[in-house]
Write an enzyme that holds these catalytic residues in place. Structure first.
Site, PDB file in Angstrom:
ATOM      1  N   GLU A   1       0.880  -1.178   0.000  1.00  0.00           N
ATOM      2  CA  GLU A   1       0.000   0.000   0.000  1.00  0.00           C
ATOM      3  C   GLU A   1       0.905   1.212   0.000  1.00  0.00           C
ATOM      4  OE1 GLU A   1      -2.843   0.788   3.067  1.00  0.00           O
ATOM      5  OE2 GLU A   1      -3.947  -1.034   2.645  1.00  0.00           O
TER       6      GLU A   1
ATOM      7  N   ASP B   1      -5.578   9.795   9.993  1.00  0.00           N
ATOM      8  CA  ASP B   1      -4.305   9.245  10.438  1.00  0.00           C
ATOM      9  C   ASP B   1      -3.852   9.794  11.781  1.00  0.00           C
ATOM     10  OD1 ASP B   1      -3.312   7.402   8.371  1.00  0.00           O
ATOM     11  OD2 ASP B   1      -3.571   9.142   7.063  1.00  0.00           O
TER      12      ASP B   1
ATOM     13  N   TYR C   1     -11.295  -3.973   3.334  1.00  0.00           N
ATOM     14  CA  TYR C   1     -10.373  -3.532   4.375  1.00  0.00           C
ATOM     15  C   TYR C   1     -11.187  -3.287   5.641  1.00  0.00           C
ATOM     16  CZ  TYR C   1      -6.399  -0.762   6.280  1.00  0.00           C
ATOM     17  OH  TYR C   1      -5.354  -0.267   7.021  1.00  0.00           O
TER      18      TYR C   1
END
Lengths: 404, 265
Positions: free
Chosen positions: B49, B60, B174
């Protein structure tokens, strides 16, 4: 259907209530651009807002708070000495600075706080730039007996110190954010990150008509009380509508709140962005007038960005306007031409600040001073029998440190 | 069969889970980033990735925020990430997934992004802030279907929404391990296993689990149930702790080897 074809698609122009559509789009703008962890939360919020806010229980509770606690309705004041100084149209101030906590932000935080309460959430979080939204959220949390955490950029903590003290007195925890430029954009990034980790019991009170759907519409709806009152008050005062409305635009909540109830009227609407040190210097926060279409903080609108799609830092002497994004409904109003957007520099805002202090005995927030500055220019171009309503969105006590 | 299907089919036959590694392209600089990624691929990584740096990475945690900032400080543009992808592709056959926020892709133009990504040898894209509700505006401009669109499912995702997401996904699903940003702590292995099982019951796509996984014992535990385990912040932490260390690339290779061992059931 009356539509407008834009570079981004078709926009429906059938009246103010046509926006947003059910997916949260204002024509080509708005929408929901968030990570999957938050999607269920904002879908739940959208449903809760749609089902709870129209109920008599909610509306009555909100009206009582707006009236008995926030001090609404706020006055509409004809600033005669300021008007004479500008030389032209009458300048009429909508006194949002006189609300409890000293800015229009309380209209929205009481609405969202009540919604949080009705949905069983026990904690409020918010981002803040100038600290006005942070203070209003902390105030609401204290009133409703909720825990409160406010995210604020470290640069803003420095330049708006009195508001940090106020939030702490109100029992809120102020979390300094040092990433990026340490201003409103970074505070919002951090609030979103925190919300992801605490989404089960925490309500995120966004302070502007920005963020993912349903925030832009919900915040507008909680702020439209400004325009609803002003429209009735000006009719009572002079028997006619004003010729123009002027409000400052950072994210755009006070402007949307004033403009929205007048959208169908044949009057001009002007949003004033922060020109900072001057557009040519690149140090400004003129998102609509200088930005391009992008996605920031959950919605599509104009943003200040480079050619690679990296968000740029904004600049304004006023912390509340120091934001590289703007609410998606403003992007639509700009595109349809229903509202126009202009800029006022730091120096012009400071000059208007001083003029209003000396001529009317009103100390305005630096944010609102941008609107006052442009209104004086606009008034000078208009005749004495015309009138302009300016949203005096907040008071300036918080800014005294910057001015000294 | 495309590279993603191929990889997961082969791993399944071998009784292994995929080791999926995330690094930000251009961190700490383009030259070393390329060396790091090539070494990782040569050390047993199953899926790469590659992160496209963004100024405002709201999903994040601090480690990946800083990696993104270092990369941007070095001047990384999306076109540089495409060049890097092309270069990595020349040396490996493992699937390459481009990981991005939507705004850099929007600025690049979604159609151009598709063409460049396919030409460079990328196999999929994961756009963290583009939910299925909004993604037609991107995929609608794609001139083909050679790029898989990897979708996220979170612990907060209700069952019926999982169906909706699974229907729109290609490549693999995911599963976000927890409610939090990347690199945060507090893994609930039982909840991960339960969510993985639900996803497996509604989709035939491989299920990869990520966010906050770093310890080999956690990798092993998750690998027992999931088709892949994504490691991101833990790799970025090594880069950050060894910015001046000439052995950085060797350390990354050794770390990948160690973690890969943990994915063998």
């Amino acid at each position: 259907m009356n539509t407008l074809t834009t570079p981004m698609g078709e926009a429906n122009l059938d009246g103010p209530n046509a926006f947003p559509d059910e997916m949260g789009h204002f024509g080509p703008y708005g929408g929901r651009y968030v990570g999957e962890t938050l999607m269920p939360a904002i879908i739940d919020l959208e449903k809760a807002y749609a089902s709870i806010s129209p109920t008599p229980e909610f509306q009555e509770a909100l009206q009582v708070l707006l009236h008995d606690y926030a001090g609404r309705p706020t006055p509409l004041f004809h600033a005669r000495r300021l008007s004479a100084e500008a030389g032209g149209a009458a300048i009429i101030l909508k006194r949002e600075d006189l609300t409890h906590t000293g800015a229009h932000k309380i209209n929205n935080t009481l609405g969202q706080g009540l919604l949080a309460h009705f949905t069983g959430k026990t904690k409020l979080i918010a981002e803040t730039g100038a600290g006005q939204h942070g203070v209003a959220t902390a105030t609401t949390a204290a009133l409703l007996g909720m825990e409160c955490r406010i995210f604020m950029g470290k640069e803003d903590i420095r330049r708006q110190a009195p508001n940090v003290r106020r939030m702490e007195l109100l029992g809120a925890r102020v979390v300094p954010v040092s990433s990026g430029s340490g201003t409103l954009k970074d505070a919002m990034n951090e609030a979103m990150r925190f919300w992801v980790s605490a989404v089960q019991d925490t309500f995120y009170v966004i302070g502007s008509v920005a963020g993912p759907h349903p925030y832009p519409a919900m915040v507008r709806d909680f702020q439209k009380v400004i325009g609803i009152e002003a429209r009735q008050q000006i009719l009572d005062m002079q028997g006619s509508l004003p010729n123009a409305l002027v409000a400052c635009v950072g994210g755009g909540s006070n402007a949307m709140g004033l403009f929205y109830p007048f959208l169908e009227d044949d009057i001009q609407m002007i949003g004033v962005e922060a020109g900072g040190k001057g557009i040519a210097t690149g140090k400004h926060a003129a998102t609509i007038t200088q930005g391009t279409v992008g996605v920031l903080h959950g919605s599509k609108s104009f943003v200040l960005q480079d050619s690679n799609g990296q968000i740029q830092e904004a600049h304004s002497i006023s912390a509340g306007l120091d934001y590289p994004g703007v609410g998606p409904e403003h992007a639509l109003l700009k595109e349809t031409g229903r509202a126009t957007y202009v800029t006022v520099t730091d120096d012009e805002a400071l000059s208007a600040f001083k003029t209003l202090c000396l001529l009317e005995g009103i100390i305005p927030a630096l944010e609102s001073s941008h609107a006052v500055a442009y209104a004086m220019q606009e008034a000078a171009r208009r005749s004495k029998d015309e009138s302009i309503i300016v949203n005096l969105s907040g008071r300036g006590d918080k800014d005294l440190g910057i001015l000294s | 069969m495309n590279r993603i299907e191929n990889t997961f089919t082969k791993l399944k036959e071998k009784g292994e889970s995929a080791l999926v590694g995330f690094v930000t392209a251009g961190d700490p600089d383009m030259r070393r980033s390329l060396d790091i990624v090539k070494t990782m691929c040569a050390s047993g990584l199953d899926v790469l990735e590659l992160g496209i740096p963004f100024s405002d990475p709201t999903a994040d945690g601090p480690v990946i925020q800083r990696s993104s900032a270092r990369s941007l400080e070095g001047g990384t543009r999306l076109s540089d990430v495409m060049d890097m992808t092309r270069s990595v592709r020349a040396s490996t056959d493992i699937p390459i997934i481009l990981f991005s926020y939507y705004n850099p892709i929007l600025a690049y133009s979604p159609a151009f992004f598709y063409d460049e990504a396919v030409a460079a040898g990328a196999d999929g894209v994961l756009v963290v802030d583009l939910p299925p509700e909004e993604s037609d505006e991107m995929t609608g401009l794609w001139p083909g279907d050679k790029l898989s669109l990897i979708r996220l499912v979170a612990p907060t995702t209700p069952r019926e929404r999982m169906d909706y997401i699974a229907q729109a996904a290609t490549g693999f699903l995911y599963l976000v391990s927890k409610t939090g940003v990347t690199g945060s702590d507090g893994l609930d292995l039982a909840a991960i296993a339960a969510n993985t099982a639900v996803l497996k019951s509604i989709s035939s796509l491989p299920i990869c689990v990520g966010f906050g996984i770093s310890a080999p014992e956690d990798v092993a535990a998750i690998a027992a149930a999931a088709d892949g385990v994504v490691i991101g912040s833990a790799f970025e932490k090594i880069i950050e702790d060894n910015l001046e260390n000439p052995d950085l690339i060797t350390i990354m290779g050794a770390t990948v080897k160690g973690l890969k061992t943990a994915t063998v059931r």
